[in-house]
Motif scaffolding. Structure first.
Motif, PDB file in Angstrom:
ATOM      1  N   ILE A   1       0.827  -1.403   0.282  1.00  0.00           N
ATOM      2  CA  ILE A   1       0.259   0.522   0.112  1.00  0.00           C
ATOM      3  C   ILE A   1       1.221   1.574  -0.026  1.00  0.00           C
ATOM      4  O   ILE A   1       0.785   2.748   1.127  1.00  0.00           O
ATOM      5  CB  ILE A   1      -0.753  -0.245   1.239  1.00  0.00           C
ATOM      6  N   SER A   2       2.042   1.467  -1.316  1.00  0.00           N
ATOM      7  CA  SER A   2       2.357   2.659  -1.294  1.00  0.00           C
ATOM      8  C   SER A   2       2.182   3.513  -2.370  1.00  0.00           C
ATOM      9  O   SER A   2       2.229   2.622  -3.431  1.00  0.00           O
ATOM     10  CB  SER A   2       3.786   2.351  -1.244  1.00  0.00           C
ATOM     11  N   PRO A   3       1.187   4.422  -2.005  1.00  0.00           N
ATOM     12  CA  PRO A   3       0.460   5.563  -3.473  1.00  0.00           C
ATOM     13  C   PRO A   3       1.396   5.358  -4.217  1.00  0.00           C
ATOM     14  O   PRO A   3       1.274   6.005  -5.749  1.00  0.00           O
ATOM     15  CB  PRO A   3      -0.154   6.304  -3.318  1.00  0.00           C
ATOM     16  N   ILE A   4       2.528   5.976  -4.328  1.00  0.00           N
ATOM     17  CA  ILE A   4       4.011   6.776  -4.662  1.00  0.00           C
ATOM     18  C   ILE A   4       4.288   5.828  -6.395  1.00  0.00           C
ATOM     19  O   ILE A   4       3.555   6.023  -7.445  1.00  0.00           O
ATOM     20  CB  ILE A   4       4.639   7.006  -4.668  1.00  0.00           C
ATOM     21  N   PRO A   5       4.351   3.874  -5.736  1.00  0.00           N
ATOM     22  CA  PRO A   5       5.288   3.246  -6.962  1.00  0.00           C
ATOM     23  C   PRO A   5       3.464   2.869  -7.931  1.00  0.00           C
ATOM     24  O   PRO A   5       3.701   3.172  -9.228  1.00  0.00           O
ATOM     25  CB  PRO A   5       5.413   1.916  -5.862  1.00  0.00           C
TER      26      PRO A   5
ATOM     27  N   ALA B   1       9.936 -17.953   3.330  1.00  0.00           N
ATOM     28  CA  ALA B   1       9.077 -16.492   3.635  1.00  0.00           C
ATOM     29  C   ALA B   1       8.940 -14.827   3.401  1.00  0.00           C
ATOM     30  O   ALA B   1       8.335 -14.228   3.244  1.00  0.00           O
ATOM     31  CB  ALA B   1       9.610 -17.209   5.849  1.00  0.00           C
ATOM     32  N   ILE B   2      10.199 -15.687   2.167  1.00  0.00           N
ATOM     33  CA  ILE B   2      11.202 -13.999   1.402  1.00  0.00           C
ATOM     34  C   ILE B   2      10.012 -13.934   0.663  1.00  0.00           C
ATOM     35  O   ILE B   2       9.448 -13.371  -0.068  1.00  0.00           O
ATOM     36  CB  ILE B   2      12.309 -13.998   0.745  1.00  0.00           C
ATOM     37  N   ALA B   3       9.799 -14.914  -0.045  1.00  0.00           N
ATOM     38  CA  ALA B   3       8.467 -15.488  -1.418  1.00  0.00           C
ATOM     39  C   ALA B   3       7.528 -15.023  -0.774  1.00  0.00           C
ATOM     40  O   ALA B   3       6.883 -14.167  -1.966  1.00  0.00           O
ATOM     41  CB  ALA B   3       7.990 -17.282  -1.780  1.00  0.00           C
ATOM     42  N   VAL B   4       6.692 -15.185   0.477  1.00  0.00           N
ATOM     43  CA  VAL B   4       5.790 -14.799   0.471  1.00  0.00           C
ATOM     44  C   VAL B   4       5.824 -12.838   0.952  1.00  0.00           C
ATOM     45  O   VAL B   4       4.639 -12.658   0.697  1.00  0.00           O
ATOM     46  CB  VAL B   4       4.845 -15.536   1.756  1.00  0.00           C
ATOM     47  N   PHE B   5       6.184 -12.671   1.445  1.00  0.00           N
ATOM     48  CA  PHE B   5       6.931 -11.532   1.459  1.00  0.00           C
ATOM     49  C   PHE B   5       6.805 -10.232   0.322  1.00  0.00           C
ATOM     50  O   PHE B   5       5.734  -9.639   0.366  1.00  0.00           O
ATOM     51  CB  PHE B   5       7.581 -10.814   2.337  1.00  0.00           C
ATOM     52  N   THR B   6       7.656 -11.063  -0.380  1.00  0.00           N
ATOM     53  CA  THR B   6       7.741 -10.356  -2.217  1.00  0.00           C
ATOM     54  C   THR B   6       6.365 -10.587  -2.747  1.00  0.00           C
ATOM     55  O   THR B   6       5.712  -9.889  -3.623  1.00  0.00           O
ATOM     56  CB  THR B   6       9.174 -10.974  -2.646  1.00  0.00           C
ATOM     57  N   VAL B   7       5.984 -11.375  -3.006  1.00  0.00           N
ATOM     58  CA  VAL B   7       4.339 -11.957  -3.781  1.00  0.00           C
ATOM     59  C   VAL B   7       3.440 -10.646  -3.428  1.00  0.00           C
ATOM     60  O   VAL B   7       2.425 -10.069  -4.022  1.00  0.00           O
ATOM     61  CB  VAL B   7       3.821 -12.775  -4.063  1.00  0.00           C
ATOM     62  N   LEU B   8       3.823 -10.607  -2.083  1.00  0.00           N
ATOM     63  CA  LEU B   8       1.724  -9.937  -1.186  1.00  0.00           C
ATOM     64  C   LEU B   8       2.816  -8.624  -1.125  1.00  0.00           C
ATOM     65  O   LEU B   8       1.866  -7.357  -1.784  1.00  0.00           O
ATOM     66  CB  LEU B   8       2.246 -10.013   0.184  1.00  0.00           C
ATOM     67  N   ALA B   9       4.056  -8.011  -1.286  1.00  0.00           N
ATOM     68  CA  ALA B   9       5.045  -6.855  -1.653  1.00  0.00           C
ATOM     69  C   ALA B   9       4.563  -6.189  -2.716  1.00  0.00           C
ATOM     70  O   ALA B   9       3.953  -4.725  -3.173  1.00  0.00           O
ATOM     71  CB  ALA B   9       5.931  -6.471  -0.787  1.00  0.00           C
ATOM     72  N   ALA B  10       4.670  -6.767  -3.689  1.00  0.00           N
ATOM     73  CA  ALA B  10       4.752  -6.561  -4.798  1.00  0.00           C
ATOM     74  C   ALA B  10       3.020  -6.893  -5.764  1.00  0.00           C
ATOM     75  O   ALA B  10       2.670  -6.327  -7.031  1.00  0.00           O
ATOM     76  CB  ALA B  10       5.160  -7.979  -5.801  1.00  0.00           C
ATOM     77  N   SER B  11       2.242  -7.319  -4.702  1.00  0.00           N
ATOM     78  CA  SER B  11       0.712  -7.867  -5.486  1.00  0.00           C
ATOM     79  C   SER B  11       0.454  -6.035  -6.557  1.00  0.00           C
ATOM     80  O   SER B  11      -0.503  -6.027  -7.209  1.00  0.00           O
ATOM     81  CB  SER B  11       0.020  -7.620  -4.690  1.00  0.00           C
ATOM     82  N   THR B  12       0.287  -5.186  -5.587  1.00  0.00           N
ATOM     83  CA  THR B  12      -0.563  -3.985  -5.880  1.00  0.00           C
ATOM     84  C   THR B  12      -0.236  -3.771  -7.180  1.00  0.00           C
ATOM     85  O   THR B  12      -0.704  -2.481  -7.888  1.00  0.00           O
ATOM     86  CB  THR B  12      -0.164  -3.000  -4.445  1.00  0.00           C
TER      87      THR B  12
ATOM     88  N   VAL C   1      -0.784  -3.962 -13.869  1.00  0.00           N
ATOM     89  CA  VAL C   1       0.334  -4.155 -14.682  1.00  0.00           C
ATOM     90  C   VAL C   1      -0.472  -5.385 -15.234  1.00  0.00           C
ATOM     91  O   VAL C   1      -1.002  -5.359 -17.251  1.00  0.00           O
ATOM     92  CB  VAL C   1       1.775  -4.914 -14.686  1.00  0.00           C
ATOM     93  N   ILE C   2      -0.441  -6.411 -14.736  1.00  0.00           N
ATOM     94  CA  ILE C   2      -1.085  -7.810 -14.902  1.00  0.00           C
ATOM     95  C   ILE C   2      -2.399  -7.586 -15.966  1.00  0.00           C
ATOM     96  O   ILE C   2      -3.061  -8.040 -17.076  1.00  0.00           O
ATOM     97  CB  ILE C   2      -1.094  -9.134 -14.531  1.00  0.00           C
ATOM     98  N   GLY C   3      -3.365  -6.996 -15.437  1.00  0.00           N
ATOM     99  CA  GLY C   3      -4.646  -6.034 -16.147  1.00  0.00           C
ATOM    100  C   GLY C   3      -4.935  -5.956 -16.577  1.00  0.00           C
ATOM    101  O   GLY C   3      -5.717  -5.749 -18.287  1.00  0.00           O
ATOM    102  N   TYR C   4      -3.544  -4.718 -17.199  1.00  0.00           N
ATOM    103  CA  TYR C   4      -3.761  -3.969 -18.774  1.00  0.00           C
ATOM    104  C   TYR C   4      -3.449  -4.763 -19.763  1.00  0.00           C
ATOM    105  O   TYR C   4      -3.442  -4.754 -20.568  1.00  0.00           O
ATOM    106  CB  TYR C   4      -2.600  -2.519 -18.094  1.00  0.00           C
ATOM    107  N   LEU C   5      -2.121  -5.042 -19.728  1.00  0.00           N
ATOM    108  CA  LEU C   5      -1.948  -6.829 -20.596  1.00  0.00           C
ATOM    109  C   LEU C   5      -3.221  -7.050 -21.306  1.00  0.00           C
ATOM    110  O   LEU C   5      -2.900  -8.128 -22.148  1.00  0.00           O
ATOM    111  CB  LEU C   5      -0.708  -7.288 -20.042  1.00  0.00           C
TER     112      LEU C   5
END
Length: 222
Positions: free
Chosen positions: A17-21, A158-169, A174-178
């Motif tokens: 939930i980081s609006p700027i990115p 644990a790192i994979a879970v963190f990465t997937v959730l952090a990158a989800s927004t 991006v995927i939806g646009y494609l």
């Protein structure tokens, strides 16, 4: 494993939930080279989160031993990280636009239309791995993972879970646009405007909650 993932979930949410990115990703998707820059930014964003959290996990494991018990070293580091997040929350709140003011956006947003694939990828990496707020959250996640487990497999999950959730927004638009570019242009532009107007408040509340949580966990390590 469940306890570790439970600890990193709010930290991943803080990155997600980081609006700027998200605004940056949307602007790229509304640019003339949407598919190239959007995908490049997403790849860089994911890679930055993965690298930062992995580095701090390794550092944490080397400092604490990963036995999962009370550890004053972990407590001190968590206390510092929590205090920094609280300071960023105050700064974000004080910087919020007043009634009638236009929210201030970073100057680099004007250069998004001219970005190439390598530039978008590098920009995504810098925003996720070097951005101070994300760096603090990645450090907190790495500290939680590295201090709670000495098993490489569990740490990797644990790192994979963190990465997937952090990158989800960033990944979702991006995927939806494609998949459906024409139908998403309008909603993405509306979302961009809303995030720009509420960026400071969102980040202030989020950093306050995570900062208080980290300080509480730090006190429990003594």
């Amino acid at each position: 494993m469940g306890a570790v993932i439970g600890e990193v979930l709010p930290l991943a949410l803080g990155v997600a939930i980081s609006p700027i990115p998200i605004i940056a990703a949307i602007l790229m998707l509304l640019s003339p080279r949407a598919r190239v820059t959007g995908v490049g930014f997403l790849l860089g964003w994911v890679l930055g989160i993965l690298v930062a959290s992995s580095i701090f996990t390794l550092l944490s494991a080397s400092l604490t031993g990963g036995d999962g018990g009370p550890q004053p070293v972990v407590g001190v580091i968590q206390l510092v990280l929590g205090a920094l997040l609280l300071l960023m929350a105050v700064r974000s709140w004080r910087g919020r636009p007043r009634d009638g003011e236009e929210p201030a956006m970073p100057a680099w947003m004007g250069a998004i239309d001219k970005m190439s694939l390598p530039m978008a990828l590098g920009f995504g990496f810098l925003m996720s791995a070097v951005n101070p707020k994300n760096l603090l959250l990645a450090a907190s996640a790495g500290l939680a993972i590295g201090s709670a487990t000495s098993d490489a497999g569990s740490a990797a999950i644990a790192i994979a879970v963190f990465t997937v959730l952090a990158a989800s927004t960033v990944a979702v638009p991006v995927i939806g646009y494609l998949v459906a570019a024409d139908r998403l242009r309008g909603p993405l532009d509306s979302l961009r405007g809303w995030l720009a107007s509420n960026n400071a408040v969102i980040m202030a509340v989020l950093l306050l909650v995570i900062g208080v949580s980290l300080v509480g966990k730090a006190l429990g390590q003594f």
